[in-house]
Design a protein around this motif. Sequence first.
Motif, PDB file in Angstrom:
ATOM      1  N   UNK A   2       0.831  -1.196   0.000  1.00 28.26           N
ATOM      2  CA  UNK A   2       0.000   0.000   0.000  1.00 28.26           C
ATOM      3  C   UNK A   2       0.870   1.252   0.000  1.00 28.26           C
ATOM      4  N   UNK A   3       0.373   2.303  -0.642  1.00 21.99           N
ATOM      5  CA  UNK A   3       1.046   3.604  -0.686  1.00 21.99           C
ATOM      6  C   UNK A   3       2.467   3.513  -1.232  1.00 21.99           C
ATOM      7  N   UNK A   4       2.705   2.581  -2.150  1.00 20.15           N
ATOM      8  CA  UNK A   4       4.064   2.441  -2.661  1.00 20.15           C
ATOM      9  C   UNK A   4       4.515   3.676  -3.432  1.00 20.15           C
ATOM     10  N   UNK A   5       3.557   4.483  -3.940  1.00 21.49           N
ATOM     11  CA  UNK A   5       3.927   5.677  -4.706  1.00 21.49           C
ATOM     12  C   UNK A   5       4.617   6.731  -3.849  1.00 21.49           C
ATOM     13  N   UNK A 393       0.799  -4.130  -9.507  1.00 18.94           N
ATOM     14  CA  UNK A 393       0.807  -5.578  -9.680  1.00 18.94           C
ATOM     15  C   UNK A 393       1.665  -6.272  -8.626  1.00 18.94           C
ATOM     16  N   UNK A 394       2.518  -5.486  -7.932  1.00 16.86           N
ATOM     17  CA  UNK A 394       3.369  -6.072  -6.910  1.00 16.86           C
ATOM     18  C   UNK A 394       4.804  -5.621  -7.044  1.00 16.86           C
ATOM     19  N   UNK A 395       5.726  -6.405  -6.475  1.00 11.26           N
ATOM     20  CA  UNK A 395       7.149  -6.078  -6.483  1.00 11.26           C
ATOM     21  C   UNK A 395       7.893  -7.102  -7.319  1.00 11.26           C
ATOM     22  N   UNK A 396       8.971  -6.625  -7.972  1.00  5.79           N
ATOM     23  CA  UNK A 396       9.765  -7.501  -8.826  1.00  5.79           C
ATOM     24  C   UNK A 396      11.240  -7.177  -8.645  1.00  5.79           C
ATOM     25  N   UNK A 397      12.037  -8.218  -8.395  1.00  7.17           N
ATOM     26  CA  UNK A 397      13.486  -8.056  -8.339  1.00  7.17           C
ATOM     27  C   UNK A 397      14.058  -8.299  -9.726  1.00  7.17           C
ATOM     28  N   UNK A 398      14.924  -7.395 -10.167  1.00  5.77           N
ATOM     29  CA  UNK A 398      15.475  -7.454 -11.519  1.00  5.77           C
ATOM     30  C   UNK A 398      16.934  -7.882 -11.486  1.00  5.77           C
ATOM     31  N   UNK A 406       5.533   3.546 -17.010  1.00  4.48           N
ATOM     32  CA  UNK A 406       4.291   4.193 -16.569  1.00  4.48           C
ATOM     33  C   UNK A 406       3.668   3.392 -15.428  1.00  4.48           C
ATOM     34  N   UNK A 407       3.284   4.103 -14.366  1.00  5.23           N
ATOM     35  CA  UNK A 407       2.663   3.443 -13.225  1.00  5.23           C
ATOM     36  C   UNK A 407       3.614   2.578 -12.431  1.00  5.23           C
ATOM     37  N   UNK A 408       4.918   2.879 -12.508  1.00  4.98           N
ATOM     38  CA  UNK A 408       5.914   2.083 -11.801  1.00  4.98           C
ATOM     39  C   UNK A 408       6.860   2.993 -11.016  1.00  4.98           C
ATOM     40  N   UNK A 409       7.565   2.397 -10.074  1.00  2.00           N
ATOM     41  CA  UNK A 409       8.651   3.071  -9.368  1.00  2.00           C
ATOM     42  C   UNK A 409       9.788   2.063  -9.239  1.00  2.00           C
TER      43      UNK A 409
END
Length: 464
Positions: A2-5, A393-398, A406-409
């Motif tokens: 929540x509130x990741x932005x 959509x959640x968190x992703x490790x790259x 867009x819509x990501x951080x």
Amino acid sequence: MTNWREVEELTLSGTIQAGIFHPSALAPERAAPPPVPPLVPIGENILPLAEIRPFGTEERVVVERRAGRQHIHCRAGHAPAGVVLRWPDRRLPRAYRGQWRLEGQADAVIGVSVVPAGRDAPEVPAARWSDGPVVVPFTTIWGERTLVLTCPAAGGSAQLDVVRLMPEGAGGSGARGTWVWREQDWHADPVAFVRRAEAAGWTELAIQAPAVPDAALVGLAAALAERRIGFRLLDGDPTMAEAEGRVEAVRRFTRLRHWCDDHLAARPLLELDIEPYALPGFAADPKAGWQGWAQTVRAIAETWDGPVAVDLPWWMRRSPEGAAALASARASLHEIIVMAYRTDPQRVLDAAESWLDEAGPPVRIAIETGPVAQEATRFYRRAPRGTLKLSDAGAELLNAPESAGAGQAVFAFARESGTDPAGVSFHGAPSLAAEAERTLVSLLSGWPGFAGFRVHGWEVPHHG
């Protein structure tokens, strides 16, 4: 999340297995709690850690430190004078039944007193030291305490070699217990299992409650009673701290209570090892996790028709959310087992002290001897490019840094901290565990609330 932005910094917790990081929890980075000064080492020479200053209006005291010893020289005079020993970077134990032991030599009679910081030494000292060791009661005074050594009017000199804080006596052992999670360790032959437990020196066992209790549990309880080994039932799962798990737990323990009342000579104490901090969402909302734990403990105690024992991590009381949950569940607690998982005895005492410093349920202190995973926490900061990507959509490790779409951080890796399993568990070092146990049982006996010692991770032998 929540509130990741709005989040600027994140922590990603997990374990390292075979050199590979396995994440388990993601949460906004929280401000570090105020540091807690370490406990002064108990049973060891703490003179090298002391801050020593002379006092007196006539300036008739000179203190010299040589080779770890303190040499005190007093000139003759009538005004009060001497030296003050304090430990400003350490904390002294509270509610401890102990004594100061000073060792050294003096060619005059030196007064020794325990004094609250900022106060003058009494006219009549608590003890008089002239040569050899001297013992002074460790009085329970809230706030900082100092040791004050006062010079005689005729002057003289002294060499202070050692200052120790020790328990009053040799120390009682209390209960010596462990837990057993595998039904296969005892179910096939309860009597043989109890013989092994007796040979291992246990005076108390916490046995995980079988999913379907049967005659083997009746035989186990009887065999333990015959050898006067304490018996309690053990259970717990992180999901019990959640609403759905709580409902199922109440059902399970209701059935188990009725079975015990029908089949056992007495209903055993119930011990709960419920670890809400193992839930994926705990790091993001520890208050909800600990409140859920407290609600479950209260509900199970009511179902069991009596207070329960609980296994708790040593750091729970240092967490505001954990301390609040503990207070709200207090009336439902018969006993607390503190999982003070450390291999340095002084670090065990440091972890245990806050649980033993006030009136409350009896406390048992546990160390670990089984295998433990290497834990790690990775810290990330929001950046133009990074290896941790968040979106709705959640968190992703790259594998490689990327820019945010867009819509990501995205967040860049900043640093990592971790635990050394060798500093947490005595796994593979039974002789070190036994030595630490002997040391700790004696030193822990100085706290009135100490009720026994636990060694978790017992490997039950299956021969003979």
